[in-house]
Design a protein around this motif. Structure first.
Motif, PDB file in Angstrom:
ATOM      1  N   ILE A  97       0.846  -1.198   0.000  1.00 25.10           N
ATOM      2  CA  ILE A  97       0.000   0.000   0.000  1.00 25.10           C
ATOM      3  C   ILE A  97       0.881   1.249   0.000  1.00 25.10           C
ATOM      4  N   CYS A 100       2.326   1.695  -3.434  1.00 25.21           N
ATOM      5  CA  CYS A 100       1.295   2.224  -4.333  1.00 25.21           C
ATOM      6  C   CYS A 100       1.175   3.745  -4.167  1.00 25.21           C
ATOM      7  N   ASP A 101       1.237   4.226  -2.951  1.00 29.89           N
ATOM      8  CA  ASP A 101       1.137   5.667  -2.703  1.00 29.89           C
ATOM      9  C   ASP A 101       2.330   6.408  -3.296  1.00 29.89           C
ATOM     10  N   ARG A 104       1.784   6.720  -6.956  1.00 35.21           N
ATOM     11  CA  ARG A 104       0.778   7.729  -7.267  1.00 35.21           C
ATOM     12  C   ARG A 104       1.422   9.116  -7.291  1.00 35.21           C
ATOM     13  N   GLU A 129      -5.339  -4.962  -7.218  1.00 34.03           N
ATOM     14  CA  GLU A 129      -5.454  -4.177  -5.984  1.00 34.03           C
ATOM     15  C   GLU A 129      -4.477  -3.006  -5.973  1.00 34.03           C
ATOM     16  N   GLU A 132      -5.843  -0.279  -8.926  1.00 36.33           N
ATOM     17  CA  GLU A 132      -7.119   0.436  -8.756  1.00 36.33           C
ATOM     18  C   GLU A 132      -6.937   1.844  -8.180  1.00 36.33           C
ATOM     19  N   PRO A 133      -6.121   2.054  -7.131  1.00 36.54           N
ATOM     20  CA  PRO A 133      -5.977   3.437  -6.603  1.00 36.54           C
ATOM     21  C   PRO A 133      -5.248   4.375  -7.563  1.00 36.54           C
ATOM     22  N   LEU A 134      -4.549   3.803  -8.551  1.00 37.03           N
ATOM     23  CA  LEU A 134      -3.740   4.643  -9.450  1.00 37.03           C
ATOM     24  C   LEU A 134      -4.516   5.088 -10.693  1.00 37.03           C
TER      25      LEU A 134
END
Length: 957
Positions: A97, A100-101, A104, A129, A132-134
């Motif tokens: 996680i 991922c940040d 981003r 997983e 998706e946030p990107l």
């Protein structure tokens, strides 16, 4: 289960010593930027070699991820690509996680390089997983000012849509609107590529809207457009009329790659004469203008493939003169293919123009000194030879050009000319007088004994009437003064021979008084006179007439051939000349020459004495002239020519048979064949030629275009090539499917755990013998009780030699480490050898040049010579060069030549000499086979293959 491991970026690394994990952590935490870079590189290499460092992930997130150095950023992309991102139960690690940040933030970084490289990295991620946030940041990159970011954003969306379409459900609409607003060609290309694979209808609508501007697009976009048109028209033939004009326009593109692809697409979509002509003309232009020889050869192969299509060949016949423009290329292989193609396409209307071009090419080779000039001349001679035999009308124009080659220093080209002259003089009686006239003219200038010998035979066989005396006069001129022994004795004693007297007389007549003194200019401009008597005599090398020189060098075979020719001429002259005195005068003149050759051969003057065979032959000629028995006269006057006629007929029949084998069987429509309705078909029933994408996939999977995907996938084809590596009672059972491609071997090894224990670090260890090389070491696997897995190993092949692959399986149990030794896998040489053909001259030349010979004794249960030859050809993949007629019939012995080539370009020659008693039908075939090759491995491998096939036949019997 099959171990499906993602394909990572491959980084070659030598054997590394495994460092301490604490040391790595310390370097990553407290080291400066350079230390961090080096440590990160070591960690990446260790991960690729199968090591696991789960404790390093958090250290890298805390101390390396925040660093803004570009090199570290690049290395981190590789690290996050290869590091395991899930725990043992398959759930995503919590630390990811944070990663991922960080990415981003990189996607919003002001530096376009960081944004673009991060987008490329996201294409390789397989975890939805993380993606998706990107997604909002990826979409925002589509509007970035820099094209590098935009084109990578399109690729990222394409890959994500392909793998996880629910993450970007409006992907095609998004990219379609993006495509309408873009000006950069690379961005357009990537966007169009996505539409091509994700939503063809949108791609077609876009293409239809800008079809008139396609020629102004960049080449990378044009290539994708060609691919789209090809796929759409194959799936739906009704669309052809809509897009075929676009393909025509792309034939004039500025990019050679686009033109090549467009031409290939055009001929698969349409067989109209205009389409075929446009595509062929485009290919020819590419060959002429492209400088790379490999490209020239590839495009020429496409032209040859077009020519083999019956409907295309007729259209291409008008392009022969354009094809001949390719002869300007210096490469011999390109020229060879071009001449072969032109020869197949030429017909009666343009043969005259083609001969004119070839005559100009012949003239160009006279003053050019290049290593391939001799081979090119030979090619031109053979091409003109074939043209003359196929189209007799041009033979009269070709003969004067070719006869000039007889005085050439390249013996091979001169020999080919004589082969042509021999065939032409036999097949075209109307041209005999012209051929003889040119041959007599060129006879004194010939420089080779072999060429002189063949020319003498042709003159003796076909000269008639008044030309008989002319030929004898030319022979005497090139032989010199007779008797020869007396002339050589005078030369040795220092006296002048008749030839020297004639030469001196000619010099004196040409320049009287010029030999007494010569005027020279001194440095101050005055004349100085020098007398010839004050000059020291300079020893000159003795120059003899050509035929005499051959005899003095010990080559008396030419003397025997000369005797046979003179005998034929004397016998023919006797039939034409009624006056007995003239007959006798010529006969005694001829007999004097023969006896003089015999005397010279035994005099000791030549470097080698005359052989017994040549002596007997000359004695037979002398006896025939003195006794004139009807049987002997018939042999000299009739049977020689009949034998040549039979040989040429046999050659012609063999050529016709080979031509029929090459030609495809004509398509026949049977009465009960189903009728095809175009409106009801799905467009895939052979309406548009072969599907090039499917055929290239077939070739990649099966190694050949002809193999179908269904055959490759069928279990039967694989079962034939399965090799058992361990026993059924071993704790680990293994078997391998050996798939031989052109230059590599793929081993698909099935490993089965037959125990109740979990096998840790189960590793397949392989080694090779011969010219085989293991490309990469297979990774270790963990096998649960009674589990199985497939491991693939690639082996590189570099030459045609029998190779052996051996090794073992090593695995760890709870108690100890165990080893299971594997059975050896023998790689068969026959997978690389294909039958080939060559001319007798080429075979003899290669036989002379190749230094490695392997002699194999025949040991077989076969009792029939022909059956043994068939068995040998089948077991060695070689082709028999000896014609069928020469082998037909039953006698006590057989001799045959065989030839094959490997896919690596190596030649293999074999000569079979076998015999068996005629009166004993049950006796076995005996004899030997001699194999010659350029490399030792090739000769030994073929010998081993023959020996093993003989053992199998004996055991079967």
């Amino acid at each position: 289960m099959t171990s499906q491991v993602p394909c990572y970026t491959i980084i070659n690394s030598p054997d590394l010593e495994v460092p301490n994990e604490m040391q790595l952590k310390q370097d990553l935490e407290k080291g400066d930027t350079n230390v961090k870079i080096e440590t990160l590189k070591r960690v990446i290499k260790l991960l690729l070699n199968g090591e696991r460092y789960p404790g390093l992930i958090m250290t890298i997130i805390r101390f390396v991820l925040p660093v803004q150095n570009h090199t570290i950023k690049k290395l981190l992309l590789i690290f996050w690509e290869i590091v395991p991102k899930t725990s043992a139960d398959g759930k995503l690690l919590q630390e990811m996680i944070l990663v991922c940040d960080a990415y981003r933030k990189d996607l919003q970084h002001p530096n376009e390089f960081l944004r673009g490289s991060t987008l490329r990295f996201l294409c390789k991620l397989k975890e939805p997983e993380l993606l998706e946030p990107l997604m909002p940041a990826i979409r925002a990159c589509l509007d970035h000012r820099h094209s590098y970011v935009r084109r990578n954003a399109v690729l990222a969306i394409f890959t994500i849509y392909k793998n996880f379409d629910w993450l970007v459900p409006d992907g095609p609409e998004l990219i379609a609107s993006f495509l309408d607003t873009q000006q950069d060609m690379s961005c357009k290309r990537n966007a169009f590529l996505m539409l091509l694979h994700a939503d063809q209808e949108r791609a077609l609508n876009y293409l239809a809207s800008c079809i008139d501007q396609v020629h102004s697009f960049g080449d990378i976009l044009q290539l994708v457009i060609v691919e789209l048109i090809y796929k759409v028209c194959h799936a739906n033939p009704a669309e052809r009329s809509r897009f075929i004009r676009c393909i025509y326009n792309l034939l004039n593109s500025s990019s050679n790659a686009v033109r090549y692809e467009s031409a290939g697409t055009l001929i698969t979509l349409s067989l109209a004469p205009t389409a075929i002509k446009a595509a062929a003309s485009c290919y020819i232009e590419l060959v002429v203008k492209e400088s790379d020889n490999n490209v020239k050869l590839i495009v020429l192969d496409r032209l040859v493939a077009m020519k083999e299509h019956e409907g295309m060949e007729k259209v291409m016949q008008d392009l022969v003169m354009d094809v001949l423009r390719v002869l300007a290329a210096p490469d011999i292989e390109v020229r060879r293919k071009t001449l072969a193609l032109a020869l197949d396409l030429v017909y009666s209307r343009n043969i005259g123009e083609m001969v004119l071009v070839l005559k100009k090419e012949v003239a160009k080779t006279h003053n050019v000194e290049h290593e391939d000039t001799g081979k090119y001349r030979q090619l031109l001679v053979r091409t003109l030879h074939t043209c003359s035999i196929k189209f007799p009308d041009v033979a009269a124009n070709v003969i004067p050009v070719l006869v000039e080659f007889l005085s050439d220093t390249n013996e091979l080209a001169a020999a080919d000319v004589l082969v042509f002259i021999r065939e032409a003089i036999q097949k075209f009686p109307a041209l005999r007088a012209l051929i003889i006239e040119h041959l007599i003219e060129a006879f004194p200038q010939i420089k080779s004994s072999k060429i002189h010998r063949a020319a003498v035979w042709i003159l003796g066989e076909y000269v008639e009437g008044a030309q008989i005396l002319e030929v004898i006069a030319v022979i005497q001129q090139t032989l010199g003064e007779v008797p020869m022994v007396e002339a050589e004795q005078r030369r040795l004693a220092g006296d002048q021979t008749e030839e020297q007297q004639q030469q001196q007389q000619q010099r004196e007549e040409g320049a009287p008084g010029a030999g007494n003194a010569s005027n020279k200019v001194t440095s101050d401009g005055t004349y100085a006179t020098q007398s010839a008597y004050s000059l020291a005599p300079v020893a000159k090398a003795e120059k003899r007439p050509p035929l005499r020189q051959y005899l003095m060098d010990g080559d008396f075979f030419i003397g025997a051939a000369l005797s046979a020719t003179l005998t034929k001429l004397a016998l023919r002259y006797a039939d034409l000349q009624p006056e007995a005195r003239a007959q006798n005068r010529l006969t005694t003149q001829v007999m004097l020459i023969m006896s003089s050759i015999l005397h010279l051969g035994k005099s000791g003057f030549p470097s080698k004495p005359i052989t017994n065979d040549d002596t007997d032959r000359i004695f037979v000629c002398l006896r025939t002239l003195s006794e004139r028995t009807p049987e002997a006269v018939a042999v000299f006057t009739l049977f020689c020519r009949e034998a040549l006629g039979k040989m040429l007929d046999a050659q012609h029949d063999e050529d016709q048979r080979m031509l029929k084998e090459k030609q495809k069987a004509a398509a026949k429509v049977q009465p009960d064949d189903p009728v095809l309705f175009a409106q009801l078909s799905n467009g895939r029933d052979n309406q548009l030629g072969e599907n090039v994408f499917e055929s290239s996939l077939n070739q990649a999977l099966a190694g050949s275009k002809n193999a179908q995907l269904s055959d490759v996938a069928s279990p039967n084809s694989k079962l034939n090539k399965v090799t058992q590596l361990t026993g059924f009672s071993d704790p680990v059972y293994a078997e391998a499917y050996v798939n031989v491609n052109q230059y590599d071997i793929v081993l698909d090894v099935l490993i089965v755990n037959q125990t109740n224990d979990t096998l840790q670090n189960c590793t397949l260890e392989l080694a090779t013998l011969g010219d085989l090389k293991l490309v990469e070491r297979p990774h270790p696997v963990v096998l649960a009780p009674h589990d199985f897995c497939n491991i693939k190993a690639n082996v590189k092949v570099s030459s045609t030699e029998n190779g052996i692959i051996f090794g073992n399986i090593v695995y760890d149990t709870a108690l100890n480490t165990n080893v299971v030794v594997l059975n050896t896998i023998h790689i068969d040489i026959m997978d690389y050898i294909i039958p080939a053909s060559c001319t007798d001259t080429e075979f003899r030349q290669m036989w002379q040049d190749f230094e490695w010979e392997n002699k194999v004794t025949v040991n077989t249960s076969f009792t029939d010579l022909h059956e043994y030859l068939k068995h040998l050809l089948k077991s060695t993949n070689m082709k028999c060069l000896t014609p069928e007629k020469a082998l037909s019939g039953q006698c006590g012995f057989m001799a045959a030549n065989m030839y094959a080539k490997s896919i690596f370009g190596e030649n293999a020659l074999a000569n079979l000499s076998i015999e068996k008693p005629v009166d004993d039908p049950d006796s076995k075939v005996t004899g030997h086979i001699r194999i010659r090759a350029k490399s030792q491995g090739m000769a030994l491998s073929l010998g081993d293959k023959i020996s093993s096939s003989q053992k199998q036949s004996v055991q079967a019997a």
